[in-house]
Scaffold this motif. Structure first.
Motif, mmCIF file in Angstrom:
data_model
loop_
_atom_site.group_PDB
_atom_site.id
_atom_site.type_symbol
_atom_site.label_atom_id
_atom_site.label_comp_id
_atom_site.label_asym_id
_atom_site.label_seq_id
_atom_site.Cartn_x
_atom_site.Cartn_y
_atom_site.Cartn_z
ATOM 1 N N ALA A 199 -5.522 -2.309 -4.680
ATOM 2 C CA ALA A 199 -5.365 -0.950 -4.141
ATOM 3 C C ALA A 199 -5.538 0.108 -5.230
ATOM 4 O O ALA A 199 -5.900 1.256 -4.940
ATOM 5 N N HIS A 251 0.821 -1.205 0.000
ATOM 6 C CA HIS A 251 0.000 0.000 0.000
ATOM 7 C C HIS A 251 0.861 1.263 0.000
ATOM 8 O O HIS A 251 0.449 2.295 -0.540
ATOM 9 N N THR A 252 2.040 1.177 0.568
ATOM 10 C CA THR A 252 2.975 2.304 0.479
ATOM 11 C C THR A 252 3.391 2.530 -0.970
ATOM 12 O O THR A 252 3.460 3.671 -1.448
ATOM 13 N N LEU A 285 0.269 6.410 -7.104
ATOM 14 C CA LEU A 285 -0.855 7.341 -7.275
ATOM 15 C C LEU A 285 -0.395 8.791 -7.242
ATOM 16 O O LEU A 285 -1.065 9.676 -7.800
ATOM 17 N N ALA A 286 0.729 9.038 -6.596
ATOM 18 C CA ALA A 286 1.251 10.409 -6.499
ATOM 19 C C ALA A 286 1.992 10.835 -7.755
ATOM 20 O O ALA A 286 2.298 12.024 -7.925
ATOM 21 N N ALA A 318 1.612 1.646 -3.558
ATOM 22 C CA ALA A 318 0.417 2.132 -4.262
ATOM 23 C C ALA A 318 0.279 3.648 -4.108
ATOM 24 O O ALA A 318 -0.031 4.359 -5.075
ATOM 25 N N GLU A 319 0.498 4.143 -2.905
ATOM 26 C CA GLU A 319 0.423 5.587 -2.674
ATOM 27 C C GLU A 319 1.487 6.330 -3.482
ATOM 28 O O GLU A 319 1.237 7.428 -4.003
ATOM 29 N N GLU A 320 2.663 5.724 -3.598
ATOM 30 C CA GLU A 320 3.730 6.342 -4.390
ATOM 31 C C GLU A 320 3.333 6.411 -5.861
ATOM 32 O O GLU A 320 3.566 7.425 -6.536
#
Length: 507
Positions: free
Chosen positions: A124, A81-82, A88-89, A84-86
């Motif tokens: 995610a 999930h970390t 998405l950014a 995934a956040e990267e």
């Protein structure tokens, strides 16, 4: 190869839907309510609708549950999930390959259980399907070192459907078959893709192809997808044929099976069948979950079963008040359309839970009508002002008549006149009754000059004078003792071709 070409084409869409009637046996509509509940026999195959079963499937493909601790799985999930956040950014997905190829993603893929990291990442990113598909395309480059599992292909095919690209979904399906990955979940992914895009005929041919494949067999997940497809398409007869097929195959129902069918019956307003299925859940081993309760809450609200609606609401009140504002609006709508004596009190209690920025035009108009019917014109005018501010246009004659009735009950002709000016400017639906009511109220207050002025307003908006218009004028003059002027009205009626032999009898 011939089989792959057949799957790529997936049959022309112009084929008649009537040819599908024989694909699933016919059955009685009460099947689900009397279905015996069997215990699940082994794990269900993966589908985008059953993510909770996915992780158990992954474990069976690699390690036994005892070989992967819960802590290790949670650590892996957190790392995914970390990542995934990267991703998405990233601006418009730029630098995707650099982020994935930095070593982080391959390392995550190598960690047990097999396929877990890839599927967690795709899940995610499911609300960003194009990005997720880019990730899967990069993931396939590592296939020689880390084989791509059937569940990963299934998820990618389903994501292509979410992106409304059935052609890509079909290509991924054929790639999986060509790679020797021929499992039920691959077909389930393609069925999901068809479901997301409402391609009923294509889905049915995929289902028929699955049944012909000796290596695959429809599971309850397969049937759940078909149920969802027919539910979305409002094809209730076909939905019930699927239920009969489930019964014939002796597969156990899942909570998704029940919820999908209940949702279909709620949408179709089949309250008796909705209730029968819900009662069968209460009596069986698979109990209703929160989703079931919210579906039943909507069903009871639409069917105006207030007693049961309030019982369900008591069970989910905390979640509904904080997370499901749409359900509160549904309940408000039910109360507003009812004739319950305490509906105002219940509506106002629920309205306090609606956020200030939660304006909905349809709900605002409904509240205008409710308060108008109750004669509470101060509150009614507050919602009318809000509608004008939000540039809401009322186009329903019934609502407009309710508004004028509210003003008439309160003998508030000046307020009616002010409202009518604003409604004319805002483009609201006008009707002759509004002007007639205004004339009647002016006549009752002996404001005959203003009453005559309404005739000019009617002419400006092309409302012809009717027999009723002249009778309103006649009664206004007659009630104030101005008999000669009242009698002159009959001449005006005859002039406009609206007189008859009974006019002399009017008193």
């Amino acid at each position: 190869m011939a089989r792959l070409k057949q799957l790529v084409s997936l049959l022309p869409p112009r084929r008649r839907f009537s040819s599908l009637r024989s694909t699933i046996p016919r059955f009685r509509s009460s099947t689900l309510a009397r279905r015996p509940h069997a215990a699940p026999a082994g794990p269900r195959w993966f589908c985008s609708e059953d993510i909770s079963d996915l992780r158990e499937r992954i474990l069976l493909l690699s390690e036994s549950p005892s070989e992967v601790s819960k802590e290790d799985k949670e650590s892996l999930r957190s790392s995914v999930h970390t990542l995934a956040e990267e991703l998405l950014a990233l601006p418009d997905g730029q630098g995707l390959e650099a982020s994935l190829g930095s070593g982080c993603f391959p390392d995550l893929l190598r960690r047990p259980p097999a396929g877990f990291a890839s599927l967690e990442l795709l899940s995610a990113l499911k609300w960003h399907p194009l990005l997720a598909l880019q990730v899967f395309d990069w993931r396939k480059k590592l296939a020689c070192e880390i084989p791509v599992l059937a569940e990963e292909y299934s998820k990618a095919i389903s994501l292509a459907g979410r992106a409304h690209n059935v052609t890509l979904a079909t290509k991924l399906f054929c790639d999986a078959i060509a790679a020797g990955i021929n499992e039920t979940c691959i077909y389930n992914g393609l069925l999901s893709s068809c479901m997301y895009n409402g391609q009923t005929i294509r889905a049915m041919f995929v289902f028929e192809d699955m049944k012909k494949d000796t290596k695959c067999k429809p599971t309850i997940v397969t049937y759940n997808i078909l149920l969802s497809l027919f539910s979305r398409s409002m094809l209730m007869d076909h939905l019930e044929k699927v239920l009969k097929a489930i019964e014939d195959s002796e597969l156990p129902y899942t909570i998704n099976t029940y919820n999908t069918v209940i949702a279909a019956y709620v949408t179709a307003w089949r309250w008796d069948k909705m209730e029968k299925i819900y009662q069968s859940m209460l009596e069986g081993p698979i109990k209703p979950d929160v989703t079931t309760l919210f579906l039943m809450l909507r069903g009871y609200a639409h069917s105006r079963n207030f007693e049961k609606m309030e019982q369900i609401y008591d069970q989910v009140k905390e979640i509904a008040n904080s997370q499901h504002v749409s359900v509160l609006r549904t309940m408000i709508c039910a109360y507003a359309k009812s004739s319950q004596p305490n509906r105002i009190k219940k509506v106002e209690a629920l309205m306090k839970l609606i956020p200030e920025d939660g304006y909905r035009a349809w709900l605002n108009v409904l509240l205008i009508r409710m308060y108008a019917q109750e004669g509470l014109i101060e509150v009614m005018e507050r919602f009318i002002s809000e509608a004008f501010q939000q540039q809401t246009i009322v186009s329903t004659r019934g609502v407009m008549r309710s508004i004028l009735t509210g003003y008439f009950k309160n003998n508030a002709v000046d307020r009616l006149a002010e409202f009518l000016k604003k409604a004319e400017s805002a483009g609201w639906r006008l009707c002759r009754s509004l002007y007639h009511c205004k004339m009647v109220m002016y006549g009752q207050q002996n404001r005959l000059g203003e009453m005559h002025g309404v005739l000019d307003e009617m002419e400006n908006f092309r409302f012809n004078r009717t027999r009723k218009t002249f009778l309103i004028l006649y009664k206004a003059y007659a009630n104030t003792g101005r008999r000669s002027e009242a009698e002159s009205i009959f001449g005006m009626m005859w002039k406009h071709g609206l007189g008859n032999s009974n006019d002399s009898l009017v008193t």
